[in-house]
Design a protein around this motif. Structure first.
Motif, PDB file in Angstrom:
ATOM      1  N   PRO A 513      51.506  16.646 -30.890  1.00 41.82           N
ATOM      2  CA  PRO A 513      52.259  17.908 -30.928  1.00 41.82           C
ATOM      3  C   PRO A 513      51.695  18.878 -31.969  1.00 41.82           C
ATOM      4  CG  PRO A 513      53.419  16.233 -32.143  1.00 41.82           C
ATOM      5  CD  PRO A 513      52.237  15.552 -31.541  1.00 41.82           C
ATOM      6  N   THR A 514      52.133  20.115 -31.889  1.00 41.84           N
ATOM      7  CA  THR A 514      51.744  21.102 -32.905  1.00 41.84           C
ATOM      8  C   THR A 514      52.515  20.821 -34.198  1.00 41.84           C
ATOM      9  OG1 THR A 514      53.433  22.647 -32.119  1.00 41.84           O
ATOM     10  CG2 THR A 514      51.213  22.858 -31.201  1.00 41.84           C
ATOM     11  N   ARG A 515      52.096  21.467 -35.271  1.00 40.98           N
ATOM     12  CA  ARG A 515      52.754  21.302 -36.578  1.00 40.98           C
ATOM     13  C   ARG A 515      53.095  22.675 -37.173  1.00 40.98           C
ATOM     14  NH1 ARG A 515      53.737  15.783 -36.596  1.00 40.98           N
ATOM     15  NH2 ARG A 515      51.881  14.719 -35.763  1.00 40.98           N
ATOM     16  N   ASP A 516      53.627  23.545 -36.332  1.00 40.19           N
ATOM     17  CA  ASP A 516      53.862  24.938 -36.755  1.00 40.19           C
ATOM     18  C   ASP A 516      55.322  25.227 -37.132  1.00 40.19           C
ATOM     19  OD1 ASP A 516      51.170  25.479 -36.225  1.00 40.19           O
ATOM     20  OD2 ASP A 516      51.593  25.966 -34.118  1.00 40.19           O
ATOM     21  N   GLY A 517      56.248  24.281 -36.921  1.00 40.03           N
ATOM     22  CA  GLY A 517      57.651  24.500 -37.288  1.00 40.03           C
ATOM     23  C   GLY A 517      58.506  25.037 -36.161  1.00 40.03           C
ATOM     24  N   TRP A 518      58.043  24.913 -34.910  1.00 40.22           N
ATOM     25  CA  TRP A 518      58.842  25.405 -33.799  1.00 40.22           C
ATOM     26  C   TRP A 518      60.086  24.531 -33.608  1.00 40.22           C
ATOM     27  CZ3 TRP A 518      56.956  29.879 -33.193  1.00 40.22           C
ATOM     28  CH2 TRP A 518      55.581  30.112 -33.156  1.00 40.22           C
ATOM     29  N   ILE A 519      61.235  25.203 -33.392  1.00 37.26           N
ATOM     30  CA  ILE A 519      62.479  24.471 -33.170  1.00 37.26           C
ATOM     31  C   ILE A 519      63.331  25.088 -32.056  1.00 37.26           C
ATOM     32  CG2 ILE A 519      63.848  25.751 -34.864  1.00 37.26           C
ATOM     33  CD1 ILE A 519      65.057  23.003 -35.695  1.00 37.26           C
ATOM     34  N   TYR A 520      63.013  26.334 -31.644  1.00 27.81           N
ATOM     35  CA  TYR A 520      63.737  27.000 -30.561  1.00 27.81           C
ATOM     36  C   TYR A 520      62.741  27.463 -29.483  1.00 27.81           C
ATOM     37  CZ  TYR A 520      67.621  27.344 -33.884  1.00 27.81           C
ATOM     38  OH  TYR A 520      68.630  27.070 -34.795  1.00 27.81           O
ATOM     39  N   PHE A 521      63.256  27.598 -28.276  1.00 32.03           N
ATOM     40  CA  PHE A 521      62.435  28.148 -27.187  1.00 32.03           C
ATOM     41  C   PHE A 521      63.370  28.745 -26.145  1.00 32.03           C
ATOM     42  CE2 PHE A 521      63.495  23.915 -25.845  1.00 32.03           C
ATOM     43  CZ  PHE A 521      63.716  23.991 -24.492  1.00 32.03           C
ATOM     44  N   VAL A 522      62.842  29.747 -25.435  1.00 31.85           N
ATOM     45  CA  VAL A 522      63.603  30.398 -24.368  1.00 31.85           C
ATOM     46  C   VAL A 522      62.621  30.812 -23.279  1.00 31.85           C
ATOM     47  CG1 VAL A 522      65.040  32.372 -23.720  1.00 31.85           C
ATOM     48  CG2 VAL A 522      65.370  31.286 -25.953  1.00 31.85           C
ATOM     49  N   ALA A 523      62.971  30.504 -22.025  1.00 32.62           N
ATOM     50  CA  ALA A 523      62.179  30.978 -20.887  1.00 32.62           C
ATOM     51  C   ALA A 523      62.636  32.399 -20.600  1.00 32.62           C
ATOM     52  CB  ALA A 523      62.386  30.095 -19.675  1.00 32.62           C
ATOM     53  N   THR A 524      61.980  33.345 -21.231  1.00 31.64           N
ATOM     54  CA  THR A 524      62.461  34.728 -21.219  1.00 31.64           C
ATOM     55  C   THR A 524      62.444  35.367 -19.836  1.00 31.64           C
ATOM     56  OG1 THR A 524      60.213  35.407 -21.857  1.00 31.64           O
ATOM     57  CG2 THR A 524      61.829  35.152 -23.620  1.00 31.64           C
ATOM     58  N   ASP A 525      61.533  34.932 -18.951  1.00 33.46           N
ATOM     59  CA  ASP A 525      61.529  35.475 -17.593  1.00 33.46           C
ATOM     60  C   ASP A 525      62.225  34.540 -16.623  1.00 33.46           C
ATOM     61  OD1 ASP A 525      59.720  33.424 -17.462  1.00 33.46           O
ATOM     62  OD2 ASP A 525      58.146  34.574 -16.460  1.00 33.46           O
ATOM     63  N   LEU A 542      65.224  36.271 -28.674  1.00 29.62           N
ATOM     64  CA  LEU A 542      64.658  35.781 -27.417  1.00 29.62           C
ATOM     65  C   LEU A 542      65.751  35.620 -26.358  1.00 29.62           C
ATOM     66  CD1 LEU A 542      62.147  33.070 -28.743  1.00 29.62           C
ATOM     67  CD2 LEU A 542      61.622  35.405 -27.962  1.00 29.62           C
ATOM     68  N   LYS A 543      66.937  35.214 -26.802  1.00 28.34           N
ATOM     69  CA  LYS A 543      68.030  35.034 -25.863  1.00 28.34           C
ATOM     70  C   LYS A 543      68.475  36.370 -25.279  1.00 28.34           C
ATOM     71  CE  LYS A 543      72.520  32.719 -25.454  1.00 28.34           C
ATOM     72  NZ  LYS A 543      73.586  31.956 -26.170  1.00 28.34           N
ATOM     73  N   ASP A 544      68.507  37.401 -26.115  1.00 30.41           N
ATOM     74  CA  ASP A 544      68.859  38.734 -25.626  1.00 30.41           C
ATOM     75  C   ASP A 544      67.817  39.231 -24.614  1.00 30.41           C
ATOM     76  OD1 ASP A 544      71.059  38.706 -27.266  1.00 30.41           O
ATOM     77  OD2 ASP A 544      70.088  39.842 -28.894  1.00 30.41           O
ATOM     78  N   LYS A 545      66.565  38.906 -24.872  1.00 25.73           N
ATOM     79  CA  LYS A 545      65.483  39.295 -23.947  1.00 25.73           C
ATOM     80  C   LYS A 545      65.655  38.602 -22.604  1.00 25.73           C
ATOM     81  CE  LYS A 545      60.418  39.530 -23.745  1.00 25.73           C
ATOM     82  NZ  LYS A 545      59.132  39.215 -24.456  1.00 25.73           N
ATOM     83  N   PHE A 546      66.065  37.357 -22.638  1.00 23.89           N
ATOM     84  CA  PHE A 546      66.296  36.603 -21.417  1.00 23.89           C
ATOM     85  C   PHE A 546      67.462  37.198 -20.630  1.00 23.89           C
ATOM     86  CE2 PHE A 546      69.020  33.303 -19.502  1.00 23.89           C
ATOM     87  CZ  PHE A 546      68.189  32.889 -18.452  1.00 23.89           C
TER      88      PHE A 546
END
Length: 552
Positions: A513-525, A542-546
Motif C-alpha cells: 500500500p501507499t504511505r501517504d496518510g489517506w483515510i477518506y475517499f469518495v467516488a465523486t462521479d 469531496l462529499k459535496d462534490k459528489f
C-alpha cells in the motif's frame, strides 16, 4: 686441392704464376674424366659421359660449350685423341683453359646456360645418355590389335570403362594377375571378350534419376514453405466435433499449433494468416472451444470469435461467487441453484488452503477462492470439477505470495484476513491507480489509533454484498438498522470473510500500500473517478462534490 671454391676454382697452367700468394699449386695426376674446367661463373660447362660402341669397347663422349653470339650454343663431341691435339691434355697431365667467346652485347654472355635452356634433344642419337640400344639387341615392341568393331585401338587405359562392359573369363583375369608388367611388354596381351550389358547402365540411370527426383521434391517443398501458400483445408469442417482448450496468454502461433494437433486446421501458418486478416482477430481470448475437424483457417477463426463456440466460464476480477455459480449452471444447462448447492456441500473437498475459514458467520466458504480466469465448462462436465479448477488456481497464487507471512507484517491475524482486504480493495477501487491508495485507507482505518472513523470501515461494498446488490445510494436509516457482521457501518474491523474474488492487481496493491496518510475517499462521479482525502474537512468537500454531480 680444388681451391677456395671447391670444384669451381681455376687450375694454373704449367709455367704460369699461381694465384695463391705466389706459391705453386700442388698438382695431382688427373683422372681421365674429361675437362672439369669452368668459366668465370660456377656451373658445369663440360661434361664427359662413358658409353660403349657396337663392338663393346669403352668410349668417352665429351661436350664443349661455346657461345658464339647472343643466345647461340655449339656443341662438339671429342675423343681423347682429339683433346690431345686441341690442348685438352698435355704430356704433363695438365690441360689448357678453353676460352669462351661471349658477345659483349649480351649481359648474360659470361654465364653458363641454365639446365634445359634451349639445348638440343639428343634422345635416340649416339650422344644420348644412356646410349640407345643397338637395333640388333632391341626387343620387339608389343603390338595391340585394333578393335574388331571400330578398327581403332584405344590403348591400354582408354576405351570402354570396365563399369559399362561385361567382365572377361576368370581364366584370363587369373593369368593376367600372375603376369608382371614387364612380361606384358614383351608378349602380346590376351584380349578378353567383353559382354556388353544394359544392367549397369540401368542402375546408373535409376540412381541419377532418383537423385534428381529427390532434389526436385525437396526444392519444391522448400519453395512451398518459403513462398507458397500455407496448407489449408477447404470448407467449414467435416462434422466431427472436438474440444480445444486455449491457455491464457497464448499467441496466434501457439493457438494454431493446438488447433493443428487437434485436427481442426491443416497448418498453424494458415491459422495465423487468417487471424491477422480478420479485423476482430485480436479479440480472441483463452478458453475452451467446440470446433470441427478439417476446417479452413478462416472458418476456425470466425467460429472461435462467436460466443456460441466458447465452452468455458470466465471469472472476472471482483466478481462474486453468486455470479460464477449462475454462469456454470447456464453453461452446463443445469437448473438454477445447482452449482451453489454443490459448492456449499463440498467446499472442504475442493482443495481450499488450510488457513481458509468456514465459520458460521462466513456467508460463503468459497468466496475469494474462485480465482479470476477462464475455465473449461463443456456440456457433460460436473460443477464440482469446474469449481475445483478455480480453487486450485487461487491456492497456487496465494501460496506464491506467501500470504501467511505477509499478513503478520501488515498487522493482520492471518492470510484469510489478507484475502478479505484484497477483496475490499478490488470492490472499492475503480482503476489500477486507486488500488494502492485504497489499501492504505483500509489499513489506516483498522488501526487502534484511528480517531477519524474509530476503526469503522464504513464501506458500501460490504453492505451490498450482504444484500446481493450493487447500490451506491443507501440511506443512513437502512444501514444503521442492519446489524449483520458484513455491515461495516455498524461493526468495527473487517467483515467475516471476502466479499468477492480479487484479481492479481488488487492482490499486489494490498501487499504494497501507499504511505501517504489517506483515510477518506469518495467516488465523486459515482462510477470511475475516486478521490482521496487525509482529513475530515477534505472529505466533506469531496462529499459535496459528489452530491452536486449525482443530484442528491
Amino acid at each position: 686441392m680444388y681451391g677456395d671454391d671447391g670444384w669451381g676454382g681455376q687450375q694454373a697452367h704449367v709455367g704460369q704464376q699461381s694465384p695463391y700468394g705466389g706459391q705453386p699449386q700442388q698438382q695431382y695426376p688427373q683422372p681421365q674424366y674429361g675437362d672439369w674446367t669452368q668459366g668465370q661463373q660456377s656451373g658445369y660447362d663440360q661434361q664427359q659421359y662413358q658409353y660403349y660402341d657396337e663392338q663393346g669397347h669403352q668410349q668417352y663422349a665429351g661436350q664443349d660449350q661455346q657461345f658464339a653470339g647472343q643466345d647461340q650454343q655449339q656443341y662438339a663431341v671429342h675423343t681423347p685423341q682429339q683433346y690431345q691435339h686441341q690442348g685438352g691434355w698435355d704430356a704433363t697431365g695438365t690441360h689448357g683453359h678453353v676460352p669462351y667467346a661471349a658477345d659483349p652485347g649480351d649481359p648474360y654472355g659470361q654465364q653458363p646456360v641454365a639446365y634445359g635452356g634451349e639445348q638440343p634433344d639428343f634422345y635416340g642419337t649416339e650422344d644420348a645418355y644412356p646410349p640407345p640400344v643397338p637395333p640388333g639387341r632391341r626387343s620387339p615392341e608389343p603390338k595391340t590389335d585394333p578393335d574388331p568393331e571400330t578398327g581403332w585401338d584405344p590403348g591400354e587405359d582408354q576405351g570402354e570403362h570396365a563399369f559399362f562392359a561385361g567382365g572377361g573369363d576368370d581364366e584370363d583375369d587369373e593369368a593376367e594377375s600372375r603376369s608382371g608388367r614387364g612380361e606384358r611388354r614383351g608378349k602380346k596381351p590376351v584380349k578378353s571378350k567383353k559382354r556388353r550389358t544394359g544392367c549397369a547402365c540401368m542402375v546408373v540411370v535409376l540412381v541419377f534419376g532418383g537423385g534428381l527426383g529427390t532434389v526436385g521434391y525437396f526444392g519444391w517443398k522448400y519453395y512451398q514453405n518459403r513462398f507458397g501458400p500455407a496448407p489449408d483445408y477447404a470448407g467449414s469442417g467435416n462434422g466431427e466435433q472436438v474440444t480445444v482448450t486455449i491457455p491464457k496468454g497464448a499467441g496466434g502461433w501457439e493457438i494454431g499449433q493446438k488447433l493443428r494437433e487437434a485436427g481442426v486446421v491443416e497448418s498453424a501458418d494458415a491459422f495465423v494468416s487468417a487471424l491477422q486478416a480478420n479485423p476482430k482477430g485480436k479479440g480472441l481470448q483463452e478458453g475452451v472451444y467446440t470446433l470441427e475437424k478439417q476446417m479452413s483457417a478462416a472458418s476456425a477463426v470466425q467460429l472461435m470469435l462467436d460466443p456460441k463456440s466458447q465452452n468455458n466460464v470466465i471469472v472476472t476480477p471482483g466478481e462474486r461467487n453468486a455470479g460464477v455459480y449462475a454462469a456454470i449452471d447456464k453453461k452446463l444447462q443445469l437448473s438454477t441453484g445447482t452449482t451453489r448447492k454443490i459448492a456449499k456441500q463440498q467446499s472442504r473437498k475442493l482443495g481450499l488452503p488450510s488457513w481458509a475459514q468456514s465459520s458460521g458467520q462466513v456467508q460463503d466458504p468459497l468466496e475469494g477462492f474462485l480465482f479470476p480466469g477462464t475455465y473449461a465448462a463443456a456440456k457433460g462436465m460436473k460443477p464440482d470439477a469446474i469449481l475445483k479448477q478455480m480453487v486450485t488456481q487461487a491456492k497456487e497464487k496465494y501460496a506464491a505470495y506467501d500470504l501467511q507471512t505477509k499478513a503478520k507484517a501488515l498487522g493482520l491475524n492471518n492470510a484469510f484476513q489478507l484475502v478479505t482486504v484484497m477483496s475490499l480493495v478490488q470492490a472499492e477501487g475503480k482503476t489500477h491507480d486507486d488500488f494502492r491508495k485504497m489499501a492504505e485507507v483500509v489499513y489506516n482505518r483498522l488501526k487502534p489509533t484511528n480517531t477519524e472513523t474509530n476503526q469503522l470501515l464504513q464501506f458500501d461494498s460490504t453492505y451490498n454484498y450482504l444484500k446481493g446488490t450493487s447500490n451506491i445510494h443507501i440511506s443512513e436509516k437502512e444501514i444503521n438498522s442492519n446489524q449483520s457482521p458484513y455491515n461495516t457501518y455498524t461493526h468495527k474491523g473487517l467483515p467475516p470473510g471476502p466479499i468477492g474474488n480479487p484479481g492479481e492487481d488488487a492482490m499486489k496493491a494490498a501487499l504494497n500500500p501507499t504511505r501517504d496518510g489517506w483515510i477518506y475517499f469518495v467516488a465523486t462521479d459515482g462510477t470511475t473517478n475516486t478521490e482521496f482525502a487525509k482529513t475530515y474537512a477534505e472529505f466533506q468537500q469531496l462529499k459535496d462534490k459528489f452530491n452536486a454531480t449525482s443530484g442528491n
